[in-house]
Design a protein around this motif. Sequence first.
Motif, PDB file in Angstrom:
ATOM      1  N   GLU A 159       0.885  -1.339  -0.017  1.00  0.00           N
ATOM      2  CA  GLU A 159      -0.075  -0.135  -0.150  1.00  0.00           C
ATOM      3  C   GLU A 159       0.855   1.170  -0.005  1.00  0.00           C
ATOM      4  O   GLU A 159       1.606   1.558   0.830  1.00  0.00           O
ATOM      5  CB  GLU A 159      -0.757   0.039   1.266  1.00  0.00           C
ATOM      6  CG  GLU A 159      -1.904   0.977   1.152  1.00  0.00           C
ATOM      7  CD  GLU A 159      -2.765   1.019   2.390  1.00  0.00           C
ATOM      8  OE1 GLU A 159      -3.193   2.022   3.087  1.00  0.00           O
ATOM      9  OE2 GLU A 159      -3.436  -0.026   2.470  1.00  0.00           O
ATOM     10  N   PHE A 160       0.575   2.031  -1.256  1.00  0.00           N
ATOM     11  CA  PHE A 160       1.661   3.035  -1.231  1.00  0.00           C
ATOM     12  C   PHE A 160       0.791   4.284  -1.506  1.00  0.00           C
ATOM     13  O   PHE A 160      -0.062   4.430  -2.165  1.00  0.00           O
ATOM     14  CB  PHE A 160       2.421   3.032  -2.470  1.00  0.00           C
ATOM     15  CG  PHE A 160       3.086   1.646  -2.156  1.00  0.00           C
ATOM     16  CD1 PHE A 160       4.487   1.512  -1.760  1.00  0.00           C
ATOM     17  CD2 PHE A 160       2.824   0.527  -3.116  1.00  0.00           C
ATOM     18  CE1 PHE A 160       5.201   0.379  -1.492  1.00  0.00           C
ATOM     19  CE2 PHE A 160       3.517  -0.576  -2.866  1.00  0.00           C
ATOM     20  CZ  PHE A 160       4.756  -0.616  -2.092  1.00  0.00           C
ATOM     21  N   GLN A 161       1.110   5.528  -0.862  1.00  0.00           N
ATOM     22  CA  GLN A 161       0.582   7.049  -0.969  1.00  0.00           C
ATOM     23  C   GLN A 161       1.218   7.519  -2.043  1.00  0.00           C
ATOM     24  O   GLN A 161       2.577   7.461  -2.087  1.00  0.00           O
ATOM     25  CB  GLN A 161       0.829   7.712   0.574  1.00  0.00           C
ATOM     26  CG  GLN A 161       0.160   9.146   0.180  1.00  0.00           C
ATOM     27  CD  GLN A 161      -1.345   9.109   0.481  1.00  0.00           C
ATOM     28  OE1 GLN A 161      -1.920   8.247   1.169  1.00  0.00           O
ATOM     29  NE2 GLN A 161      -2.198   9.901  -0.215  1.00  0.00           N
ATOM     30  N   LEU A 162       0.530   7.921  -3.106  1.00  0.00           N
ATOM     31  CA  LEU A 162       0.924   8.661  -4.490  1.00  0.00           C
ATOM     32  C   LEU A 162       0.972  10.128  -4.222  1.00  0.00           C
ATOM     33  O   LEU A 162       0.317  10.757  -3.269  1.00  0.00           O
ATOM     34  CB  LEU A 162       0.387   8.094  -5.488  1.00  0.00           C
ATOM     35  CG  LEU A 162       0.185   6.706  -5.746  1.00  0.00           C
ATOM     36  CD1 LEU A 162      -0.482   6.485  -7.017  1.00  0.00           C
ATOM     37  CD2 LEU A 162       1.709   6.094  -5.789  1.00  0.00           C
ATOM     38  N   ARG A 163       1.920  10.803  -5.004  1.00  0.00           N
ATOM     39  CA  ARG A 163       1.873  12.349  -4.890  1.00  0.00           C
ATOM     40  C   ARG A 163       0.721  12.885  -5.310  1.00  0.00           C
ATOM     41  O   ARG A 163       0.092  13.705  -4.614  1.00  0.00           O
ATOM     42  CB  ARG A 163       2.890  12.862  -6.045  1.00  0.00           C
ATOM     43  CG  ARG A 163       2.898  14.550  -5.830  1.00  0.00           C
ATOM     44  CD  ARG A 163       3.869  15.094  -7.089  1.00  0.00           C
ATOM     45  NE  ARG A 163       3.854  16.228  -6.948  1.00  0.00           N
ATOM     46  CZ  ARG A 163       2.905  17.350  -7.265  1.00  0.00           C
ATOM     47  NH1 ARG A 163       1.756  16.973  -7.851  1.00  0.00           N
ATOM     48  NH2 ARG A 163       3.013  18.501  -7.190  1.00  0.00           N
ATOM     49  N   SER A 164      -0.329  12.213  -6.034  1.00  0.00           N
ATOM     50  CA  SER A 164      -1.661  12.951  -6.168  1.00  0.00           C
ATOM     51  C   SER A 164      -2.736  12.549  -5.087  1.00  0.00           C
ATOM     52  O   SER A 164      -3.698  13.234  -5.239  1.00  0.00           O
ATOM     53  CB  SER A 164      -2.136  11.948  -7.494  1.00  0.00           C
ATOM     54  OG  SER A 164      -2.218  10.408  -7.135  1.00  0.00           O
ATOM     55  N   GLY A 165      -2.224  11.850  -4.087  1.00  0.00           N
ATOM     56  CA  GLY A 165      -2.792  11.703  -2.946  1.00  0.00           C
ATOM     57  C   GLY A 165      -3.753  10.437  -2.829  1.00  0.00           C
ATOM     58  O   GLY A 165      -4.122  10.021  -1.732  1.00  0.00           O
ATOM     59  N   ARG A 166      -3.748   9.740  -3.937  1.00  0.00           N
ATOM     60  CA  ARG A 166      -4.331   8.378  -4.212  1.00  0.00           C
ATOM     61  C   ARG A 166      -3.449   7.154  -3.356  1.00  0.00           C
ATOM     62  O   ARG A 166      -2.364   7.616  -3.318  1.00  0.00           O
ATOM     63  CB  ARG A 166      -4.714   8.024  -5.600  1.00  0.00           C
ATOM     64  CG  ARG A 166      -5.506   8.972  -6.402  1.00  0.00           C
ATOM     65  CD  ARG A 166      -5.852   8.636  -7.635  1.00  0.00           C
ATOM     66  NE  ARG A 166      -5.099   8.201  -8.513  1.00  0.00           N
ATOM     67  CZ  ARG A 166      -4.835   8.394  -9.797  1.00  0.00           C
ATOM     68  NH1 ARG A 166      -5.968   8.889 -10.284  1.00  0.00           N
ATOM     69  NH2 ARG A 166      -4.007   7.741 -10.515  1.00  0.00           N
ATOM     70  N   THR A 167      -4.148   6.269  -3.260  1.00  0.00           N
ATOM     71  CA  THR A 167      -3.434   5.125  -2.695  1.00  0.00           C
ATOM     72  C   THR A 167      -3.296   4.005  -3.732  1.00  0.00           C
ATOM     73  O   THR A 167      -4.437   3.858  -4.314  1.00  0.00           O
ATOM     74  CB  THR A 167      -4.274   4.622  -1.518  1.00  0.00           C
ATOM     75  OG1 THR A 167      -4.055   5.542  -0.396  1.00  0.00           O
ATOM     76  CG2 THR A 167      -3.350   3.215  -0.932  1.00  0.00           C
ATOM     77  N   THR A 197      -1.775  -0.001  -4.942  1.00  0.00           N
ATOM     78  CA  THR A 197      -1.350  -1.453  -4.523  1.00  0.00           C
ATOM     79  C   THR A 197      -0.143  -1.892  -5.048  1.00  0.00           C
ATOM     80  O   THR A 197       0.683  -2.804  -4.453  1.00  0.00           O
ATOM     81  CB  THR A 197      -2.454  -2.601  -4.275  1.00  0.00           C
ATOM     82  OG1 THR A 197      -2.607  -2.427  -5.760  1.00  0.00           O
ATOM     83  CG2 THR A 197      -3.756  -1.795  -3.717  1.00  0.00           C
ATOM     84  N   TYR A 252       3.781  -0.064  -6.858  1.00  0.00           N
ATOM     85  CA  TYR A 252       4.742   0.915  -6.951  1.00  0.00           C
ATOM     86  C   TYR A 252       5.767   0.798  -7.578  1.00  0.00           C
ATOM     87  O   TYR A 252       6.348  -0.263  -7.437  1.00  0.00           O
ATOM     88  CB  TYR A 252       4.802   1.485  -5.308  1.00  0.00           C
ATOM     89  CG  TYR A 252       5.752   2.740  -5.538  1.00  0.00           C
ATOM     90  CD1 TYR A 252       4.961   3.994  -5.610  1.00  0.00           C
ATOM     91  CD2 TYR A 252       6.929   2.848  -5.078  1.00  0.00           C
ATOM     92  CE1 TYR A 252       5.597   5.085  -5.596  1.00  0.00           C
ATOM     93  CE2 TYR A 252       7.662   4.124  -5.118  1.00  0.00           C
ATOM     94  CZ  TYR A 252       6.989   5.133  -5.331  1.00  0.00           C
ATOM     95  OH  TYR A 252       7.692   6.449  -5.044  1.00  0.00           O
TER      96      TYR A 252
END
Length: 175
Positions: free
Chosen positions: A19-27, A29, A31
Amino acid sequence: MERRELAVAMFRVAHLVGEFQLRSGRTATEYFDKYRFESQPELLSAIAEHASVLVPEGTEVVAGLELGGVPVATALSLATGLPAAFVRKKTKPYGTQRLAEGAEVAGRRVLVVEDVVTSGGQIVSSTADLRRAGAIVDQALCVVDREEGGAENLAADGVRLTSLFKADELREADG
């Protein structure tokens, strides 16, 4: 290194699941850890070799975005002979107080270089900054396009995105 071989190597080195938080704010699964492929000299060299043929005619400067686009732009500069600029997220408040370090961008056709594009938000922001600094920017090049709206967002801002790989290509290459 052949293109397919490069795709397999990049996927195996840089693909992470979790689970990764992206710069866009989305999560997400999955990366693509750009630093894992950017820090491998053989992979970075092969990326630059393959990406060099995608550099648009008339490009005068390759501009790597902080932080991940900088090693890609440096390698691309070496592969093409074009000067490089390194674009900060914010103008530094000391020294030269410049947004773009290295090659001069004012009045020049600049290719924005990024590693992984999701929404394209950083390219949109940096392109606006570069344009305010006098650069002519209508093209961007990335190593991996996650195909999550980045190309469309950039097109709306007058920037055409070209990618070395789409995320699905990397997944499929590893089979």
